[in-house]
Design an enzyme around this catalytic site. Structure first.
Site, PDB file in Angstrom:
ATOM      1  NE  ARG A 126      -3.347   2.490   2.691  1.00 35.86           N
ATOM      2  CZ  ARG A 126      -3.173   3.349   3.696  1.00 35.86           C
ATOM      3  NH1 ARG A 126      -2.384   3.035   4.725  1.00 35.86           N
ATOM      4  NH2 ARG A 126      -3.781   4.508   3.711  1.00 35.86           N
ATOM      5  CG  HIS A 177      -0.877   8.935   3.572  1.00 33.87           C
ATOM      6  ND1 HIS A 177      -1.041   7.589   3.812  1.00 33.87           N
ATOM      7  CD2 HIS A 177      -0.469   9.444   4.755  1.00 33.87           C
ATOM      8  CE1 HIS A 177      -0.738   7.301   5.072  1.00 33.87           C
ATOM      9  NE2 HIS A 177      -0.381   8.416   5.664  1.00 33.87           N
ATOM     10  CD  GLU A 180      -4.551   7.621   9.924  1.00 34.88           C
ATOM     11  OE1 GLU A 180      -4.013   8.666  10.333  1.00 34.88           O
ATOM     12  OE2 GLU A 180      -4.224   6.496  10.348  1.00 34.88           O
ATOM     13  CG  ASN A 209      -4.868   3.347   8.771  1.00 36.04           C
ATOM     14  OD1 ASN A 209      -5.007   2.382   8.024  1.00 36.04           O
ATOM     15  ND2 ASN A 209      -4.501   4.540   8.337  1.00 36.04           N
ATOM     16  CE1 TYR A 226       0.381   2.695  13.485  1.00 34.34           C
ATOM     17  CE2 TYR A 226      -1.624   3.767  12.734  1.00 34.34           C
ATOM     18  CZ  TYR A 226      -0.372   3.263  12.472  1.00 34.34           C
ATOM     19  OH  TYR A 226       0.137   3.311  11.201  1.00 34.34           O
ATOM     20  CD  GLU A 247      -1.361   3.883   8.048  1.00 32.75           C
ATOM     21  OE1 GLU A 247      -1.049   4.314   9.185  1.00 32.75           O
ATOM     22  OE2 GLU A 247      -1.566   4.616   7.076  1.00 32.75           O
TER      23      GLU A 247
HETATM   24  C1  BGC Z   1      -0.630   7.567   9.388  1.00 34.99           C
HETATM   25  C2  BGC Z   1       0.821   7.339   9.070  1.00 34.99           C
HETATM   26  C3  BGC Z   1       1.652   7.521  10.331  1.00 34.99           C
HETATM   27  C4  BGC Z   1       1.217   6.482  11.333  1.00 34.99           C
HETATM   28  C5  BGC Z   1       1.973   6.496  12.642  1.00 34.99           C
HETATM   29  C6  BGC Z   1      -1.077   7.011  10.706  1.00 34.99           C
HETATM   30  O1  BGC Z   1      -1.801   7.998  11.383  1.00 34.99           O
HETATM   31  O2  BGC Z   1      -1.457   7.179   8.330  1.00 34.99           O
HETATM   32  O3  BGC Z   1       1.199   8.182   8.040  1.00 34.99           O
HETATM   33  O4  BGC Z   1       3.009   7.459  10.095  1.00 34.99           O
HETATM   34  O5  BGC Z   1      -0.137   6.650  11.634  1.00 34.99           O
HETATM   35  O6  BGC Z   1       1.763   7.679  13.327  1.00 34.99           O
END
Ligand code: BGC
Length: 452
Positions: A78, A122, A167, A292, A294, A352
């Site tokens: 991607r 992006h 995002e 995405n 995290y 992501e």
């Molecule tokens: C984004 C990336 C970023 C990653 C880590 C996401 O919000 O799409 O570009 O590097 O998180 O912060």
């Protein structure tokens, strides 16, 4: 006890990057400047004065990088397209050399049997369009659709997975409300306007795709489940606001045709009424959703936190990454099940997922071990497997990131790559996490627990 996991056949195992973070040479071959080029060159905006001028030099080294993806067995890559490489002024005049670059990139991926997923936006808006108001100008929707159309015409025969925006929440929150990201505004009245124009741009690009494209198009959002710190009515209400702001602000209009009611409470007089026909445009049916993920957030009422009156509570027993994000794999399962239940189980790609941890310097000829990242990947992949077991329609997973890269205003201080980049020499060294992931792919995820 070691478990065995089941992923669908043809599950797309990939890794992701974005243009400004990895390419370097941002003005090469006739490209126009983007808002990130401008922002990075504004004193005081970036950690240590870092810029994307060279980054990972992927613009010139993409062939070697793709060969390495092939060696690791990645099934998909991607990447994002820098709008200003293709249209230096953002509209009208096409720069053939910019288009050619993405064509070569795609062809090289296909030669290696790697499926391209192209993200059209992006975060790197052409600076010339920012001069005309950027995401605050309603015309941005048709500028974006025209640019998207140019890409579809050139590449839709070979790119079968397209994402409109990456995002949009970060674009408005970071770019127009908090100001830590380009274009660096901090304005409660601008953020709702940018939000709506991003969604109109998304809708117009999807419409353009229905006319010109033959494959699949979706939207990529970042989701972060919010859990109340206590059951007090204040904490519960704060959690609902935080959830509306981050998780529902984009998905509700796109999939249900309305904004969450809490946004009016959050933005007050700055939240405008919109014409009804906009919702039809925004709600153009999608082929998939990119998510995405995290971290999560444990939320409490905080009267001083602007504008949400909500803030996060740090957890005592948890592991935190170098960006200060709690490692919480269960949140991924929870949010995927929430998407399934709320939006009728759309096809989903995890576009992501990954973590910044401190890595030792890479030494030529030696293996680089990153045990925390291996553990992060393993536990999040187990969380994905759990969501699949619970009936979520998951089609693929992309690790963030293929390479260590420019972490936006944090510069090169945070490393998210499964492949280490020595920014002095540009040498690439696959980390243990890359080797682990390669083993996962080779066994289609069945042995998440008992590899390295
Ligand atoms: C984004 C990336 C970023 C990653 C880590 C996401 O919000 O799409 O570009 O590097 O998180 O912060």
């Amino acid at each position: 006890m070691k478990q065995s996991y089941t992923f669908p056949e043809n599950f797309l195992w990939g890794a992701a990057t974005s243009a400004y973070q990895v390419e370097g040479s941002p003005l090469a071959d006739g490209a126009g400047a983007s808002i990130w080029q401008r922002f990075a060159h504004t004193p005081g905006r970036m950690h240590d004065g870092d810029t994307g001028d060279v980054a990972c030099d992927h613009y010139r080294r993409y062939r070697d990088d793709i060969a390495l993806m092939g060696e690791l067995g990645l099934k998909a890559y991607r990447f994002s397209i820098a709008w200003a490489r293709v249209l230096p002024e953002g509209k009208d005049r096409v720069n053939a050399a910019g288009l050619d670059f993405y064509e070569r990139l795609v062809d090289t991926l296909l030669e290696h049997g790697i499926e391209p997923m192209a993200t059209l936006y992006h975060w790197d808006l052409p600076a010339a369009l920012d001069d005309r108001g950027g995401w605050l100008n309603p015309d941005v929707a048709s500028w974006f659709a025209d640019y998207a159309q140019t890409m579809f015409r050139r590449l839709d025969g070979r790119v079968k997975l397209w994402a409109t925006l990456n995002e949009p929440w970060v674009v408005t929150d970071g770019g127009y409300l908090q100001g830590a990201l380009a274009p660096g505004h901090r304005n409660r009245f601008e953020a709702p306007i940018a939000t709506h124009n991003l969604l109109r741009a998304h809708g117009m690009a999807v419409r353009a795709y229905r006319a010109a494209g033959k494959h699949r198009i979706g939207l990529v959002v970042n989701l972060e489940p919010k859990y109340p710190a206590s059951q007090s009515p204040e904490d519960v209400a704060a959690t609902a606001r935080a959830d509306a702001y981050m998780n529902r602000q984009y998905l509700d209009p796109v999939l249900l045709g309305r904004y969450p009611a809490e946004l009016t409470e959050i933005f007050g007089e700055a939240w405008p009424q919109r014409p009804e026909e906009d919702y039809l445009l925004i709600r153009e049916p999608l082929d998939f959703l990119g998510i995405n993920y995290y971290t999560r957030n444990v939320t409490r009422y905080d009267p001083d936190a602007w504008p949400l009156r909500a803030s996060g509570v740090r957890q005592r027993q948890a592991t935190y990454t170098e960006t200060g994000w709690e490692v919480f794999p269960q949140g991924l399962t929870d949010i995927l099940i929430w998407v399934k239940d709320r939006f009728g189980n759309p096809p989903v790609y995890i576009t992501e997922n990954g973590a910044a941890f401190y890595d030792p310097p890479a030494v030529a000829g030696e293996r680089l071990s990153d045990p925390l990242r291996v553990d992060y990947l393993r536990r999040h992949l187990c969380a994905v497997a759990d969501a699949i077991k619970a009936g979520c329609d998951l089609r693929g997973y992309f690790a963030w990131s293929f390479l260590d890269n420019l972490e936006w205003s944090l510069g090169f201080s945070k490393r998210f790559g499964i492949v280490h980049v020595d920014f002095e020499t540009q040498r690439r060294t696959p980390k243990a996490s890359a080797r682990y992931y390669s083993g996962v792919i080779a066994t289609n995820g069945s042995k998440l627990d008992n590899l390295e």
